[in-house]
Enzyme design. Structure first.
Site, mmCIF file in Angstrom:
data_model
loop_
_atom_site.group_PDB
_atom_site.id
_atom_site.type_symbol
_atom_site.label_atom_id
_atom_site.label_comp_id
_atom_site.label_asym_id
_atom_site.label_seq_id
_atom_site.Cartn_x
_atom_site.Cartn_y
_atom_site.Cartn_z
ATOM 1 N N ASP A 114 -5.441 2.057 -3.902
ATOM 2 C CA ASP A 114 -6.752 1.924 -3.428
ATOM 3 C C ASP A 114 -7.152 3.456 -2.483
ATOM 4 O O ASP A 114 -8.070 3.371 -2.031
ATOM 5 C CB ASP A 114 -6.971 0.879 -2.718
ATOM 6 C CG ASP A 114 -5.720 0.652 -1.618
ATOM 7 O OD1 ASP A 114 -4.863 1.690 -1.316
ATOM 8 O OD2 ASP A 114 -5.681 -0.322 -0.806
ATOM 9 N N SER A 147 0.855 -1.286 0.082
ATOM 10 C CA SER A 147 0.064 0.003 0.066
ATOM 11 C C SER A 147 0.792 1.239 -0.038
ATOM 12 O O SER A 147 1.455 1.596 -0.900
ATOM 13 C CB SER A 147 -1.056 -0.103 1.159
ATOM 14 O OG SER A 147 -1.903 1.062 1.085
ATOM 15 N N ASP A 150 -0.604 1.355 -4.779
ATOM 16 C CA ASP A 150 -1.705 0.218 -5.327
ATOM 17 C C ASP A 150 -3.064 0.870 -5.644
ATOM 18 O O ASP A 150 -3.821 0.257 -5.916
ATOM 19 C CB ASP A 150 -1.719 -0.951 -4.289
ATOM 20 C CG ASP A 150 -2.417 -0.602 -2.996
ATOM 21 O OD1 ASP A 150 -2.038 0.391 -2.690
ATOM 22 O OD2 ASP A 150 -3.187 -1.502 -2.629
ATOM 23 N N ASP A 185 -2.293 6.333 -4.085
ATOM 24 C CA ASP A 185 -1.111 5.538 -3.464
ATOM 25 C C ASP A 185 -0.693 4.521 -4.496
ATOM 26 O O ASP A 185 -1.243 4.433 -5.454
ATOM 27 C CB ASP A 185 -1.512 5.127 -2.140
ATOM 28 C CG ASP A 185 -2.472 3.984 -2.019
ATOM 29 O OD1 ASP A 185 -3.068 3.846 -3.161
ATOM 30 O OD2 ASP A 185 -2.542 3.165 -1.061
#
Length: 576
Positions: free
Chosen positions: A307, A144, A305, A303
């Protein structure tokens, strides 16, 4: 010999560890470093695995990933009959592709089919692919928004949601049964392809996902007519969002999307953002320099990834300020509900879902539109679980879900927070208010004037290693058993102990049960409706403190927050 030393010796003498890995371990001359790498196994929980990249049982490497996947493989074979398939995605981080391939080769060695994304993709697109391809599980390799030293491994169920406690516990037990690297199966990528077990996910998944996102636009004709009037600066922060976010916005007609070139290309070293988290104002420094010439209506970033979404707006003083996750969440909640009501599309059985550490302002807004609101434990997986429950029972309709940590979701084709969806909705919302002569900041002030000046804050205290782990346990024990009845002269009226599943009414001296899964979380509610929550992070060596106040003005809420923060931190620091 200590336990951690025995594990260290096992690794450097094991025939299953390659010479490069052994060399890394042999070159460590700091005993504390050896202890930190081997004093425990990297724990598999509801967040899967997350840790620093490197050799050792307490690190992310191909061996810990292989062992975790072997445990997952055994669990899936035991749980399901017949054919089993698993979708796998990965982000831009160091070793992400290698970890994804390690997991794929292990699953295939166990006779499980794998659907593998050919290139890096956002986490929410993995959630979508699991559902679309009717897989039994999914894996995404990501850490993340953590710094570059980290990577992680998240597991998803067949509903496309992150696994929750029951699944995680069973997978954990399955991993624990593996006593030796010799038990971890593996075949090559070529063999997996030859045996028709490894398949590459094609472009059709990307296209169908983006069509679904575009269909979430509420004011379709309005956006089609005015999208070119919106000016946006976007940064993918070296991550996976660049292609899907820009493609979606482009297909909706947003022509004036300016991308931060220095942060456009995927790069796991994150050269311009050591902490690639859109919650951190520092990641927007290049975008803010661009804003002086471009003068955008909005700035946002995703960010690594993709999400989470961070949003920057200009306040009444003409200064650019990053909105909190709570602020973006309440703006979207109000915009979505008001727009659906205007078009007579607001379901009678509609629900907003948020986490227990997310602003209570959302409940006020939901109540105003006569829509239900449900609180769940921290973690978007619990919001996904509610969508699954609504779908199964057919009694309620999910409208929108969000958490304070910059995660938002509309629609039901993804079961995790989704920054592609969020960026699309934020653009629509910003365009709507612009056409009314307002900024997002103006819209936020309108909400505060109507519902009260809510203010929230998160404090994260990093406590590394075994010593830090013990300190976190001490803090939680003291708060659970020795907390006073007042804080800063204000009475505590309710105590929620989510580990024991008990809510205590301290005014009427009564107890009731909490109908949520057990979790090591404590929440204290004060007489003036302020509250604070304390919980250990499930993915990082941190203890997190969430604070919330409500005031009658911006200044009043700011002063109340300053006082609450000081009083709570005094309690935390005194815990021993």
């Amino acid at each position: 010999m200590s336990i951690y030393r025995k594990k260290y010796e096992y690794w450097i003498n094991s025939p299953y560890i390659d010479e490069k890995g052994k060399s890394e371990l042999k070159n460590i001359d700091d005993e504390k470093e050896i202890e930190d790498r081997f004093y425990k196994d990297l724990e598999f929980g509801t967040g899967g695995l997350r840790g620093i990249i490197g050799m050792g049982t307490n690190r992310m490497n191909i061996y810990t990933v292989g062992k975790a996947t072997e445990g997952l493989s055994r669990y899936l074979i035991k749980k399901y009959r017949g054919d089993i398939s698993v979708a796998i995605a990965y982000d831009c981080r160091i070793m992400s592709k290698e970890f994804a391939q390690t997991a794929a080769c292990n699953l295939c060695a166990n006779g499980i089919e794998v659907q593998l994304f050919k290139t890096l993709h956002p986490t929410p697109m993995l959630s979508y692919a699991v559902r679309k391809l009717k897989c039994k599980a999914g894996i995404v390799i990501t850490a993340s928004h953590n710094p570059k030293q980290y990577n992680g491994y998240k597991v998803y169920g067949e509903d496309g949601g992150q696994i929750t406690d029951a699944w995680a516990n069973e997978i954990f037990l399955s991993i624990e049964d593996i006593k030796s690297f010799s038990e971890v199966r593996h075949i090559s990528m070529d063999e997996a392809v030859d045996r028709n077990l490894l398949h590459i996910i094609g472009e059709e998944i990307d296209t169908s996902y983006i069509e679904k996102v575009k269909n979430l636009v509420i004011r379709k004709e309005f956006v089609r007519s005015h999208a070119e009037d919106l000016k946006v600066i976007y940064t993918p922060l070296h991550g996976t969002g660049n292609i899907p976010v820009r493609r979606t916005l482009g297909e909706l007609g947003y022509r004036n999307v300016f991308v931060v070139k220095e942060q456009e290309k995927p790069d796991g070293n994150f050269p311009t953002a050591a902490y690639p988290n859109p919650e951190d104002p520092k990641v927007f420094h290049i975008a803010l320099d661009m804003a002086e010439d471009i003068k955008p209506d909005i700035i946002f970033g995703t960010d690594p990834d993709c999400d989470r979404l961070g949003v920057v707006v200009k306040n009444s003083q003409g200064e650019y300020k990053i909105l909190t996750g709570n602020q973006v969440g309440v703006l979207l909640t109000d915009y979505i509900l008001s727009s659906l009501k205007e078009f007579d599309r607001l379901p009678e059985n509609g629900e907003i879902v948020k986490t227990i550490v997310t602003t209570d302002m959302a409940a006020d807004i939901a109540g105003n539109y006569k829509v239900g609101l449900i609180n769940v434990l921290t973690g978007f997986k619990y919001i996904g679980e509610k969508i699954k429950e609504f779908e199964k029972n057919g009694d309620r309709k999910f409208i929108f879900g969000f958490e304070e940590s910059y995660g938002y979701l509309a629609g039901d084709f993804v079961r995790d927070k989704d920054a592609v969806i969020a960026s699309t909705l934020v653009c629509e919302m910003t365009l709507y208010y612009k056409m009314k002569g307002k900024s997002l900041y103006d819209a936020l002030m309108d909400l505060y004037k109507k519902y009260g000046f809510y203010r929230e804050k998160l404090i994260s205290i990093e406590l590394r290693g075994k010593k830090g782990h013990d300190k976190i346990e001490t803090i939680m024990h003291c708060l659970r058993h020795s907390m006073k009845r007042t804080i800063g002269g204000v009475k505590i009226v309710e105590k929620f102990d989510y580990k024991l599943g008990v809510k205590k009414d301290l005014m009427n001296i009564s107890e009731s049960s909490i109908k949520l899964p057990r979790s090591n979380v404590l929440k204290f509610v004060m007489e003036d409706k302020s509250w604070f929550v304390v919980r250990p992070s499930g993915t990082e060596p941190k203890i997190k403190i969430y604070l919330s106040v409500i005031g009658n003005s911006l200044e009043n809420s700011r002063n109340k927050m300053t006082a609450l923060e000081k009083n709570v931190m005094d309690v935390i620091k005194s815990a021993d």
